[in-house]
Design a protein around this motif. Structure first.
Motif, PDB file in Angstrom:
ATOM      1  N   LYS A 121      60.458  70.179  65.637  1.00 53.90           N
ATOM      2  CA  LYS A 121      59.152  70.010  64.998  1.00 53.90           C
ATOM      3  C   LYS A 121      59.247  69.052  63.814  1.00 53.90           C
ATOM      4  O   LYS A 121      58.441  68.119  63.681  1.00 53.90           O
ATOM      5  N   GLN A 122      60.244  69.257  62.955  1.00 53.07           N
ATOM      6  CA  GLN A 122      60.383  68.398  61.784  1.00 53.07           C
ATOM      7  C   GLN A 122      60.825  66.991  62.165  1.00 53.07           C
ATOM      8  O   GLN A 122      60.401  66.008  61.551  1.00 53.07           O
ATOM      9  N   SER A 123      61.647  66.883  63.185  1.00 51.48           N
ATOM     10  CA  SER A 123      62.069  65.563  63.640  1.00 51.48           C
ATOM     11  C   SER A 123      60.888  64.772  64.166  1.00 51.48           C
ATOM     12  O   SER A 123      60.715  63.585  63.849  1.00 51.48           O
ATOM     13  N   GLU A 124      60.030  65.420  64.966  1.00 54.13           N
ATOM     14  CA  GLU A 124      58.862  64.722  65.502  1.00 54.13           C
ATOM     15  C   GLU A 124      57.876  64.360  64.396  1.00 54.13           C
ATOM     16  O   GLU A 124      57.145  63.375  64.520  1.00 54.13           O
ATOM     17  N   ALA A 125      57.879  65.148  63.317  1.00 58.47           N
ATOM     18  CA  ALA A 125      57.003  64.837  62.185  1.00 58.47           C
ATOM     19  C   ALA A 125      57.553  63.701  61.328  1.00 58.47           C
ATOM     20  O   ALA A 125      56.905  63.272  60.366  1.00 58.47           O
ATOM     21  N   GLY A 126      58.768  63.227  61.641  1.00 51.92           N
ATOM     22  CA  GLY A 126      59.336  62.083  60.940  1.00 51.92           C
ATOM     23  C   GLY A 126      60.154  62.420  59.716  1.00 51.92           C
ATOM     24  O   GLY A 126      60.528  61.525  58.953  1.00 51.92           O
ATOM     25  N   LYS A 127      60.505  63.700  59.517  1.00 49.02           N
ATOM     26  CA  LYS A 127      61.291  64.072  58.336  1.00 49.02           C
ATOM     27  C   LYS A 127      62.728  63.585  58.441  1.00 49.02           C
ATOM     28  O   LYS A 127      63.394  63.363  57.434  1.00 49.02           O
ATOM     29  N   GLY A 156      58.216  77.041  78.083  1.00 53.25           N
ATOM     30  CA  GLY A 156      58.176  76.822  79.522  1.00 53.25           C
ATOM     31  C   GLY A 156      56.935  76.085  79.985  1.00 53.25           C
ATOM     32  O   GLY A 156      56.962  75.420  81.029  1.00 53.25           O
ATOM     33  N   ARG A 157      55.872  76.188  79.224  1.00 54.37           N
ATOM     34  CA  ARG A 157      54.629  75.485  79.562  1.00 54.37           C
ATOM     35  C   ARG A 157      54.542  74.106  78.889  1.00 54.37           C
ATOM     36  O   ARG A 157      53.525  73.418  79.017  1.00 54.37           O
ATOM     37  N   GLY A 158      55.599  73.739  78.159  1.00 53.92           N
ATOM     38  CA  GLY A 158      55.594  72.437  77.497  1.00 53.92           C
ATOM     39  C   GLY A 158      54.701  72.356  76.283  1.00 53.92           C
ATOM     40  O   GLY A 158      54.251  71.271  75.903  1.00 53.92           O
ATOM     41  N   GLU A 159      54.467  73.499  75.620  1.00 53.93           N
ATOM     42  CA  GLU A 159      53.508  73.559  74.518  1.00 53.93           C
ATOM     43  C   GLU A 159      54.171  73.712  73.151  1.00 53.93           C
ATOM     44  O   GLU A 159      53.493  73.969  72.160  1.00 53.93           O
ATOM     45  N   VAL A 160      55.497  73.555  73.086  1.00 52.38           N
ATOM     46  CA  VAL A 160      56.180  73.656  71.792  1.00 52.38           C
ATOM     47  C   VAL A 160      56.490  72.244  71.292  1.00 52.38           C
ATOM     48  O   VAL A 160      57.223  71.500  71.939  1.00 52.38           O
ATOM     49  N   VAL A 161      55.911  71.890  70.171  1.00 49.94           N
ATOM     50  CA  VAL A 161      56.018  70.571  69.533  1.00 49.94           C
ATOM     51  C   VAL A 161      55.312  69.515  70.382  1.00 49.94           C
ATOM     52  O   VAL A 161      54.329  68.916  69.962  1.00 49.94           O
ATOM     53  N   SER A 162      55.827  69.258  71.579  1.00 52.56           N
ATOM     54  CA  SER A 162      55.235  68.306  72.523  1.00 52.56           C
ATOM     55  C   SER A 162      55.870  68.554  73.880  1.00 52.56           C
ATOM     56  O   SER A 162      56.930  69.182  73.957  1.00 52.56           O
ATOM     57  N   LEU A 202      74.344  74.702  59.000  1.00 51.28           N
ATOM     58  CA  LEU A 202      74.047  73.320  58.603  1.00 51.28           C
ATOM     59  C   LEU A 202      72.625  72.942  58.992  1.00 51.28           C
ATOM     60  O   LEU A 202      71.909  72.286  58.222  1.00 51.28           O
ATOM     61  N   VAL A 203      72.195  73.358  60.171  1.00 48.59           N
ATOM     62  CA  VAL A 203      70.833  73.052  60.611  1.00 48.59           C
ATOM     63  C   VAL A 203      69.810  73.826  59.788  1.00 48.59           C
ATOM     64  O   VAL A 203      68.764  73.283  59.397  1.00 48.59           O
ATOM     65  N   ILE A 204      70.088  75.100  59.488  1.00 45.62           N
ATOM     66  CA  ILE A 204      69.159  75.886  58.668  1.00 45.62           C
ATOM     67  C   ILE A 204      69.027  75.289  57.273  1.00 45.62           C
ATOM     68  O   ILE A 204      67.927  75.238  56.698  1.00 45.62           O
ATOM     69  N   ASP A 205      70.138  74.806  56.721  1.00 50.12           N
ATOM     70  CA  ASP A 205      70.063  74.117  55.430  1.00 50.12           C
ATOM     71  C   ASP A 205      69.124  72.920  55.497  1.00 50.12           C
ATOM     72  O   ASP A 205      68.405  72.618  54.531  1.00 50.12           O
ATOM     73  N   LEU A 206      69.118  72.256  56.626  1.00 53.43           N
ATOM     74  CA  LEU A 206      68.293  71.061  56.798  1.00 53.43           C
ATOM     75  C   LEU A 206      66.812  71.397  56.929  1.00 53.43           C
ATOM     76  O   LEU A 206      65.960  70.723  56.341  1.00 53.43           O
ATOM     77  N   VAL A 207      66.482  72.458  57.682  1.00 58.08           N
ATOM     78  CA  VAL A 207      65.071  72.709  58.000  1.00 58.08           C
ATOM     79  C   VAL A 207      64.413  73.792  57.152  1.00 58.08           C
ATOM     80  O   VAL A 207      63.170  73.832  57.079  1.00 58.08           O
ATOM     81  N   ASP A 208      65.195  74.707  56.527  1.00 48.45           N
ATOM     82  CA  ASP A 208      64.687  75.795  55.687  1.00 48.45           C
ATOM     83  C   ASP A 208      64.242  76.986  56.553  1.00 48.45           C
ATOM     84  O   ASP A 208      63.293  76.885  57.329  1.00 48.45           O
ATOM     85  N   ALA A 209      64.919  78.105  56.384  1.00 51.14           N
ATOM     86  CA  ALA A 209      64.645  79.307  57.177  1.00 51.14           C
ATOM     87  C   ALA A 209      63.189  79.758  57.061  1.00 51.14           C
ATOM     88  O   ALA A 209      62.586  80.220  58.036  1.00 51.14           O
ATOM     89  N   ARG A 210      62.597  79.613  55.877  1.00 50.84           N
ATOM     90  CA  ARG A 210      61.207  80.057  55.701  1.00 50.84           C
ATOM     91  C   ARG A 210      60.252  79.280  56.588  1.00 50.84           C
ATOM     92  O   ARG A 210      59.277  79.826  57.117  1.00 50.84           O
ATOM     93  N   LYS A 211      60.561  78.004  56.791  1.00 48.20           N
ATOM     94  CA  LYS A 211      59.704  77.188  57.658  1.00 48.20           C
ATOM     95  C   LYS A 211      59.878  77.566  59.118  1.00 48.20           C
ATOM     96  O   LYS A 211      58.934  77.461  59.917  1.00 48.20           O
TER      97      LYS A 211
END
Length: 297
Positions: free
Chosen positions: A82-88, A205-211, A150-159
């Motif tokens: 999600k954050q990658s697609e948003a350009g972060k 499975g329906r392709g509805e997460v992020v894109s 490392l990934v959680i540090d990058l994206v923030d668990a709260r998000k």
């Protein structure tokens, strides 16, 4: 020889149709079988099933809260995309591999123990860089705890947790990374329900997460899962499973999307806790997965 009468042909057709329908397992039959299996197990079990083609759904203890163990890594993966697609950031960006993290209790530093991780190679490259995509892959397919933190540090668990709410998962809680002992001792652990994991895998499975493209990319990663002793264990080789497992003492989970060769798909989540016999509990869940497959097939 005299041709059969129309009445005889009609009655034969109706008899064939009746016995065909009667022989097909009903959802209520599956529910009874699974409940009987759970009742025989030494532990607490939960299941959530949804056929993405027919809409059939079966929920057993699906709102019971369980320690998420490594099933929480799928929500983290979703937030990453999600954050990658948003350009972060780009999935091809490189980040420093470190083994120092901050406790959510008091911001004190702690490190992971390689002996408690399911993957050790990443510890050998502490101080160098790895791409975000590589860390995400290791987080899922070999359940690397170091990659996860490392990934959680990058994206923030709260998000991560907020995104789960947006996806219709009201009870998944991603509070922290792995091995934050101070938080664990205070009862601050990641948690989930079978229903919530079903909800996010349904959308995936329906392709509805992020894109649709991101959903497909995440499914491709989940298809490479190396731990396959629950959902796929007793299924035919031609059946593909995009899934994420999780285990700690007395706990063993599996959750994902089962893909049949004819294109049909279903979501299955199997959770357990308080297992008296870890191996027996694992085999019980693998048997339930086969029951579900037989019902769908």
């Amino acid at each position: 020889m005299r041709a059969p009468s129309l009445l005889f042909v009609f009655l034969s057709f109706m008899a064939t149709l009746f016995f065909s329908c009667a022989s097909k397992m009903q959802l209520s039959d599956l529910e009874q079988q699974v409940k009987e299996e759970f009742d025989q197990g030494d532990g607490t079990f939960a299941m959530a099933f949804m056929d993405l083609t027919t809409g059939d759904q079966l929920l057993i203890n699906a709102r019971e809260s369980f320690h998420a163990a490594s099933t929480m890594k799928t929500p983290v993966l979703i937030e990453l995309y999600k954050q990658s697609e948003a350009g972060k950031f780009s999935l091809e960006d490189s980040i420093l591999v470190k083994n120092e993290f901050y406790s959510i209790v008091d911001s004190s530093l702690y490190s992971l123990n390689v002996g408690d991780d399911s993957e050790s190679g990443l510890y050998d490259v502490v101080g160098s860089k790895r791409t975000v995509a590589d860390l995400a892959y290791d987080m899922i397919i070999v359940s690397s705890n170091l990659a996860t933190n490392l990934v959680i540090d990058l994206v923030d668990a709260r998000k991560v947790t907020q995104t789960m709410r947006d996806l219709g998962a009201p009870d998944i809680q991603v509070l922290r990374g792995v091995e934050d002992i101070k938080a664990y001792e205070l009862g601050m652990s990641n948690s989930t329900t079978a229903y919530d994991l079903m909800a996010i895998y349904e959308k995936l499975g329906r392709g509805e997460v992020v894109s649709p493209e991101a959903s497909e990319a995440m499914i491709d990663i989940l298809l490479d899962q190396k731990f396959n002793d629950i959902i796929p264990a007793h299924l035919p080789e031609a059946v593909k499973v995009a899934h994420k497992t999780g285990s700690i003492t007395g706990v063993h989970h599996d959750s994902g999307i089962v893909m049949l060769p004819d294109g049909r798909k279903y979501v299955l989540v199997l959770l357990s806790k308080e297992l008296g016999d870890f191996a027996a509990g694992t085999e019980l869940l693998a048997g339930v997965s086969k029951m579900v497959y037989d019902y769908v097939k």
